[in-house]
Scaffold this active site. Structure first.
Site, PDB file in Angstrom:
ATOM      1  CG  ASP A  98     -17.135 -20.522 -16.264  1.00  0.00           C
ATOM      2  OD1 ASP A  98     -16.092 -21.182 -16.323  1.00  0.00           O
ATOM      3  OD2 ASP A  98     -17.176 -19.281 -16.295  1.00  0.00           O
ATOM      4  CD  GLU A 264      -9.337 -18.419 -17.590  1.00  0.00           C
ATOM      5  OE1 GLU A 264      -9.141 -17.321 -17.053  1.00  0.00           O
ATOM      6  OE2 GLU A 264      -9.519 -19.459 -16.924  1.00  0.00           O
TER       7      GLU A 264
HETATM    8  C1  GLC Z   1     -10.130 -18.582 -13.925  1.00  0.00           C
HETATM    9  C2  GLC Z   1     -11.344 -17.768 -13.539  1.00  0.00           C
HETATM   10  C3  GLC Z   1     -11.045 -17.041 -12.271  1.00  0.00           C
HETATM   11  C4  GLC Z   1     -10.782 -18.083 -11.203  1.00  0.00           C
HETATM   12  C5  GLC Z   1      -9.691 -19.062 -11.614  1.00  0.00           C
HETATM   13  C6  GLC Z   1      -9.728 -20.279 -10.767  1.00  0.00           C
HETATM   14  O1  GLC Z   1      -9.042 -17.796 -14.234  1.00  0.00           O
HETATM   15  O2  GLC Z   1     -11.720 -16.927 -14.588  1.00  0.00           O
HETATM   16  O3  GLC Z   1     -12.092 -16.198 -11.883  1.00  0.00           O
HETATM   17  O4  GLC Z   1     -10.413 -17.450 -10.011  1.00  0.00           O
HETATM   18  O5  GLC Z   1      -9.826 -19.501 -12.936  1.00  0.00           O
HETATM   19  O6  GLC Z   1     -10.864 -21.031 -11.031  1.00  0.00           O
END
Ligand code: GLC
Length: 564
Positions: A98, A264
């Site tokens: 990640d 993401e």
């Molecule tokens: C993303 C992650 C989530 C986190 C956010 C801030 O959406 O998947 O778990 O709280 O980013 O880093």
């Protein structure tokens, strides 16, 4: 690259904190993961994505990183990490990390230095701003703009020492990095290269469509009943987002052809996704869009709406068509931020849990794109029975509860109803390994309660049972690996107006698949033009007795195959 390996790959996400605890402190760790790798390898997956294991105060369970090039002691050491990486590679799988670089922790050395004063050399590494013109710094409403933070409260934290504020789209312990500053970008690329040189196989990039902001940081529109403005239009998919990702690609991934990158992107549209994933532009391999997981929420994310299947199909249909020629889709129902899909879109009652979990898995995995499985999804794990707010641990749930109940006057019971259905802790209850008191997750006290249904729903039972969700997922993955029509077939949505059936075909060369999933607890017959021909085609996989005349049992899925 022609036909990259990840076109036929399947990814399994581990949330390390909740996966397996080897040292009895109630929190999962790397040694715990190593112990259970054969469970994952047994499914046949190609890649493991690890949620963050870096050093972190754990304000947002590791999505607040205080040292990017080290492992948090809760999870283990760099030596443990190297052992895990080798063990993953030995099993023929890859490991993706990640990457959380929209923000760091406020305890990261970069931020500590930035906060030291207005003339700190790293001041500009974060978003510092004075109070709103004409207002007394630190007083209510004096924040530089009206944005609310995703986790409740203002997106600005006041720093009395300098009289300025810093921006945090997430918690106050997650200050946003200033990507406008080239030194920040260089530091991030150096860190990424360090991990890739160590042997990791790519990155899942956290909220990577947030890194470019409108530098004017204008106020956002204030929705009715809300205390804050919506900043998203000014910090999602901002003016330089593509430029930054392309630069990252050049500096980090060029010449490393085998890497996997997935961004993401909560705010991404299909049109933008085409640009982000067009190989010719050199940005990312695929993105996680959110439209399909926002299908059952309205403009106010904290109201519940029932699933409208026609809407879900319209979303998937648009993404399948949009990325058919250029770019590539990711496919997911679940991750550590989403409630369990069998409870959300299926039926988690004892009667239909297994069947509906399989149906959901099949419908998703038969789309064109790379499927992601979240730990426990392959067991048909369900949402958890949270009784009171004290049962939750997630910063988002607690922050929302405080804001909604204390400041917006919503009723605690209403807020709890929504959190039970939507809360992220549903995904984070410990992995259910067996029927023993803590589900085999820990010998200590788990950081978040184990779901009591682990006596029925657990990996030991699922692996034993040839009809389990686990073995069904294994077959889905096998199908993808051996049948090019699953990987490359064109996608055609059928029955778009049907509220119960999700039906589509895939075609590649002379092979054609028909997939029909029944999203209802009733028997439903699929009224297809060539139903008769299909009914006599090969039934590749189903989760209930073979139907006659395409009349499906409740929650049944069928996958037929024929060749022209
Ligand atoms: C993303 C992650 C989530 C986190 C956010 C801030 O959406 O998947 O778990 O709280 O980013 O880093």
């Amino acid at each position: 690259m022609e036909n990259p390996w990840w076109h036929s790959g399947v990814v399994y996400q581990i949330y390390p904190r909740s996966f397996a605890d080897a040292d009895g402190d109630g929190m999962g760790d790397l040694k715990g993961i190593i112990r259970h790798l054969d469970h994952i390898a047994g499914l046949g997956v190609d890649v493991i994505w690890l949620s963050p294991i870096y050093r972190s105060p754990q304000d947002d369970n590791g999505y607040d990183i205080s040292e990017y090039q080290d492992i948090d002691p809760v999870f283990g050491t760099l030596e443990d990490f190297d052992e895990l990486l080798a063990a993953v590679h030995e099993r023929g799988m890859r490991l993706v990390m990640d990457l959380v670089v929209n923000h760091s922790s406020d305890e990261h050395a970069w931020f500590v230095e930035s906060r030291a004063g207005k003339d700190s050399p790293k001041r500009d590494w974060y978003w510092w701003r004075p109070a709103r013109a004409g207002m007394e710094p630190g007083t209510p409403g004096a924040e530089p703009n009206n944005w609310g933070s995703v986790f409740g409260g203002s997106a600005w934290e006041y720093d009395p020492a300098s009289g300025e504020y810093y921006l945090h789209i997430f918690s106050r312990k997650q200050p946003d990095l200033n990507w406008e500053n080239p030194e920040v970008r260089e530091a991030v690329y150096a860190m990424m290269n360090w991990w890739l040189d160590r042997g990791v196989d790519g990155f899942r990039m956290d909220v990577i469509d947030h890194i470019s902001k409108d530098t004017a940081l204008p106020d956002g529109a204030v929705p009715p009943g809300s205390l804050y403005g919506v900043g998203a239009p000014h910090y999602m998919n901002g003016p330089r987002n593509h430029e930054f990702l392309h630069e990252m690609h050049e500096r980090v991934f060029a010449g490393r052809d085998e890497m996997l990158t997935v961004g993401e992107m909560p705010g991404v549209t299909v049109e933008e996704a085409i640009r982000y994933t067009d190989p010719a532009r050199g940005e990312v391999d695929m993105v996680f869009g959110f439209e399909h997981v926002f299908v059952d929420r309205g403009p106010d994310p904290w109201l519940l709406y029932p699933l409208q299947l026609t809407k879900l199909k319209a979303i998937f249909g648009r993404w399948q068509a949009g990325l058919a020629e250029v770019g590539w889709n990711s496919l997911y129902w679940n991750n550590h931020d989403q409630p369990r899909v069998v409870s959300r879109f299926g039926d988690d009652s004892p009667e239909y849990r297994v069947r509906s979990a399989k149906m959901l898995g099949a419908v998703l995995h038969l789309h064109r794109g790379t499927p992601y499985i979240y730990q426990g999804e392959e067991l048909g794990m369900t949402n958890a029975p949270f009784a009171t707010i004290a049962d939750f641990r997630d910063i988002e749930a607690l922050g929302h509860y405080a804001q909604a109940v204390d400041h917006e006057g919503r009723s605690p019971e209403d807020v709890l109803t929504v959190l039970r259905a939507r809360g992220r802790d549903n995904a984070r209850t410990p992995m259910q390994w067996d029927s023993s008191p803590q589900a085999g997750f820990t010998t200590g006290t788990p950081w978040l309660a184990v779901n009591p249904n682990h006596t029925e729903i657990n990996a030991a039972a699922a692996v034993q049972d040839p009809d389990s969700v686990y073995h069904f997922y294994r077959r889905l993955i096998e199908l993808r690996h051996k049948d090019p029509v699953v990987v490359y077939g064109d996608f055609t949505m059928l029955l778009p107006g049907d509220e119960k059936l999700y039906a589509f075909t895939r075609r590649h060369g002379d092979a054609e698949l028909l997939v029909i999933g029944n999203f209802s607890g009733e028997r439903v017959r699929a009224e297809l033009a060539d139903a008769e021909a299909w009914a006599s085609a090969e039934l590749v996989l189903t989760n209930a007795p073979a139907p006659a005349d395409l009349e499906l049992e409740p929650w049944q899925v069928v996958i037929y195959r024929r060749s022209a």
